[in-house]
Every structure is written in C-alpha cells, then in structure tokens.
Design a protein around this motif. Structure first.
Motif, short mmCIF file in Angstrom:
data_model
loop_
_atom_site.label_atom_id
_atom_site.label_comp_id
_atom_site.label_asym_id
_atom_site.label_seq_id
_atom_site.Cartn_x
_atom_site.Cartn_y
_atom_site.Cartn_z
N LYS A 1 0.84 -1.21 0.00
CA LYS A 1 0.00 0.00 0.00
C LYS A 1 0.86 1.25 0.00
O LYS A 1 0.57 2.21 -0.71
N ILE A 2 1.93 1.22 0.77
CA ILE A 2 2.88 2.35 0.79
C ILE A 2 3.52 2.49 -0.59
O ILE A 2 3.60 3.58 -1.15
N ARG A 3 3.99 1.37 -1.13
CA ARG A 3 4.65 1.35 -2.45
C ARG A 3 3.76 1.95 -3.53
O ARG A 3 4.21 2.76 -4.33
N ASN A 4 2.50 1.57 -3.52
CA ASN A 4 1.59 2.01 -4.58
C ASN A 4 1.39 3.53 -4.58
O ASN A 4 1.15 4.11 -5.64
N ARG A 5 1.51 4.15 -3.41
CA ARG A 5 1.34 5.61 -3.33
C ARG A 5 2.66 6.37 -3.34
O ARG A 5 2.71 7.53 -3.71
N GLN A 6 3.72 5.71 -2.92
CA GLN A 6 5.01 6.37 -2.79
C GLN A 6 5.53 6.91 -4.13
O GLN A 6 6.23 7.92 -4.17
N CYS A 7 5.15 6.25 -5.21
CA CYS A 7 5.65 6.68 -6.52
C CYS A 7 4.90 7.92 -7.02
O CYS A 7 5.15 8.37 -8.14
N MET A 8 4.06 8.49 -6.21
CA MET A 8 3.49 9.79 -6.55
C MET A 8 4.54 10.88 -6.32
O MET A 8 4.52 11.91 -6.98
N GLU A 9 5.47 10.60 -5.39
CA GLU A 9 6.52 11.57 -5.06
C GLU A 9 7.90 11.11 -5.51
O GLU A 9 8.75 11.94 -5.83
N LEU A 10 8.13 9.81 -5.50
CA LEU A 10 9.43 9.26 -5.89
C LEU A 10 9.31 8.60 -7.26
O LEU A 10 8.22 8.25 -7.69
N SER A 11 10.44 8.37 -7.90
CA SER A 11 10.41 7.64 -9.17
C SER A 11 9.98 6.20 -8.91
O SER A 11 10.08 5.69 -7.78
N LEU A 12 9.52 5.55 -9.94
CA LEU A 12 9.15 4.14 -9.81
C LEU A 12 10.34 3.31 -9.33
O LEU A 12 10.19 2.44 -8.46
N SER A 13 11.50 3.59 -9.87
CA SER A 13 12.68 2.82 -9.47
C SER A 13 13.01 3.03 -8.00
O SER A 13 13.30 2.07 -7.28
N GLU A 14 12.97 4.27 -7.53
CA GLU A 14 13.23 4.53 -6.11
C GLU A 14 12.20 3.82 -5.24
O GLU A 14 12.53 3.24 -4.21
N THR A 15 10.95 3.88 -5.68
CA THR A 15 9.87 3.24 -4.94
C THR A 15 10.09 1.74 -4.86
O THR A 15 9.98 1.13 -3.78
N ILE A 16 10.42 1.12 -5.97
CA ILE A 16 10.65 -0.33 -6.01
C ILE A 16 11.87 -0.70 -5.16
O ILE A 16 11.85 -1.70 -4.44
N GLN A 17 12.92 0.11 -5.23
CA GLN A 17 14.11 -0.16 -4.42
C GLN A 17 13.79 -0.10 -2.93
O GLN A 17 14.22 -0.97 -2.17
N LYS A 18 13.02 0.90 -2.52
CA LYS A 18 12.64 1.01 -1.11
C LYS A 18 11.78 -0.18 -0.68
O LYS A 18 11.94 -0.73 0.40
N TYR A 19 10.86 -0.57 -1.55
CA TYR A 19 10.00 -1.72 -1.27
C TYR A 19 10.84 -2.98 -1.14
O TYR A 19 10.70 -3.75 -0.17
N ALA A 20 11.76 -3.20 -2.06
CA ALA A 20 12.61 -4.40 -2.03
C ALA A 20 13.49 -4.42 -0.78
O ALA A 20 13.68 -5.47 -0.16
N GLU A 21 14.01 -3.27 -0.39
CA GLU A 21 14.82 -3.20 0.83
C GLU A 21 13.97 -3.52 2.05
O GLU A 21 14.42 -4.23 2.95
N ALA A 22 12.75 -3.01 2.09
CA ALA A 22 11.85 -3.30 3.22
C ALA A 22 11.50 -4.78 3.25
O ALA A 22 11.40 -5.38 4.34
N MET A 23 11.34 -5.39 2.08
CA MET A 23 11.04 -6.82 2.02
C MET A 23 12.15 -7.65 2.66
O MET A 23 11.88 -8.66 3.30
N LYS A 24 13.38 -7.20 2.51
CA LYS A 24 14.52 -7.92 3.07
C LYS A 24 14.53 -7.91 4.59
O LYS A 24 15.14 -8.78 5.21
N THR A 25 13.85 -6.94 5.19
CA THR A 25 13.90 -6.80 6.65
C THR A 25 12.83 -7.62 7.37
O THR A 25 12.85 -7.71 8.59
N ILE A 26 11.92 -8.24 6.64
CA ILE A 26 10.87 -9.02 7.27
C ILE A 26 11.48 -10.28 7.87
O ILE A 26 12.19 -11.03 7.20
N GLU A 27 11.19 -10.50 9.14
CA GLU A 27 11.71 -11.68 9.85
C GLU A 27 11.04 -12.94 9.33
O GLU A 27 9.81 -13.03 9.29
N THR A 28 11.83 -13.90 8.90
CA THR A 28 11.30 -15.14 8.33
C THR A 28 11.82 -16.38 9.05
O THR A 28 11.69 -17.49 8.55
#
Length: 144
Positions: A46-73
């Motif tokens: 949900k954050i990713r889908n709106r974040q690219c209103m202010e950031l580039s798609l690439s920046e948004t995807i990079q931030k999303y991918a970095e956040a995905m790495k932090t999820i405890e599994t």
C-alpha cells in the motif's frame, strides 16, 4: 508396579509426545510467520503504490525491495522464504524497465498501465508477469 519393558515403552511414548508438542509449536510459529509476512507485505504494498506519486518508480521499487529484506522469516517454512525471495527479485528485475522512466509520477497501477503502452511494453509485461507469478507462489502459503 511398572515392568522394565513397559517403562521403556512409556519413556519412548513421552519422548514422542514431547516431540509432537514441539512440532505443534513449530507449526503455530510457522503459521504466525506466514500470516505476519503476508500482512507486512500488504502494508508495504500500500505504501509502495502511493510512494511513486513523489518518488520515481525505481526509487519506490528499491525502497520496497529493501523493506522486504527486513521481514523476519526465521519461523517461516523454507519454501515460503524462497518464494518470497523470488518475488522480491522479480520486483528488482522490474528496475530494468522503470529506470528508463525517472520522471513518471502517480499511483503505481496507473503508471503500470502507461508502461503497458510504452516502448518497453514487451519487457515490462514479462517483468510484470514474473511479479504476479512469484506472488502466486507466496499466496499458496496464505492462511486459509
């Protein structure tokens, strides 16, 4: 009075029972991990889908991918961890397309509709298909 042979059988039964209760704890931890991972990813999406209103798609995807790495599994099934990693990698592969459009801004799904009609439409559709197929692999683990 417990006979020697019976006592050994009882000890084996207790040991097996304890093993089963640990399995139940592990199954609960596994279920909790799966629920948490999918819930966190939903929030991140949900954050990713709106974040690219202010950031580039690439920046948004990079931030999303970095956040995905932090999820405890730690307590997730290995198959889910592998599927989720593949999903993250599919998003990262989309950068090959989005890097070509640094000035696009807007809600992600709207921007993706634009990219479906872009000069990069073939590669975009291939990358998007990979995102959807890897997400389908993750969703197989969603609690029913």
């Amino acid at each position: 009075m417990i006979k020697k042979g019976c006592f050994g059988a009882i000890l084996i039964f207790i040991a097996l029972s304890c093993g089963n209760s640990n399995t139940l704890v592990s199954a609960k931890q596994s279920d909790d991990c799966m629920q948490r991972l999918i819930a966190i990813d939903d929030s991140l999406g949900k954050i990713r889908n709106r974040q690219c209103m202010e950031l580039s798609l690439s920046e948004t995807i990079q931030k999303y991918a970095e956040a995905m790495k932090t999820i405890e599994t730690q307590h997730c099934p290995n198959e889910l961890v592998v599927a989720y990693r593949s999903h993250r990698e599919a998003w990262e592969a989309m950068l090959e397309v989005t890097d070509n459009y640094p000035n696009l801004r807007g809600e992600m799904h709207v921007l993706f509709k634009e990219l479906e009609q872009s000069n990069d439409q073939v590669l975009f559709k291939k990358r998007l298909d990979a995102i959807w197929s890897t997400w389908a692999d993750v969703e197989k683990f969603a609690p029913k």
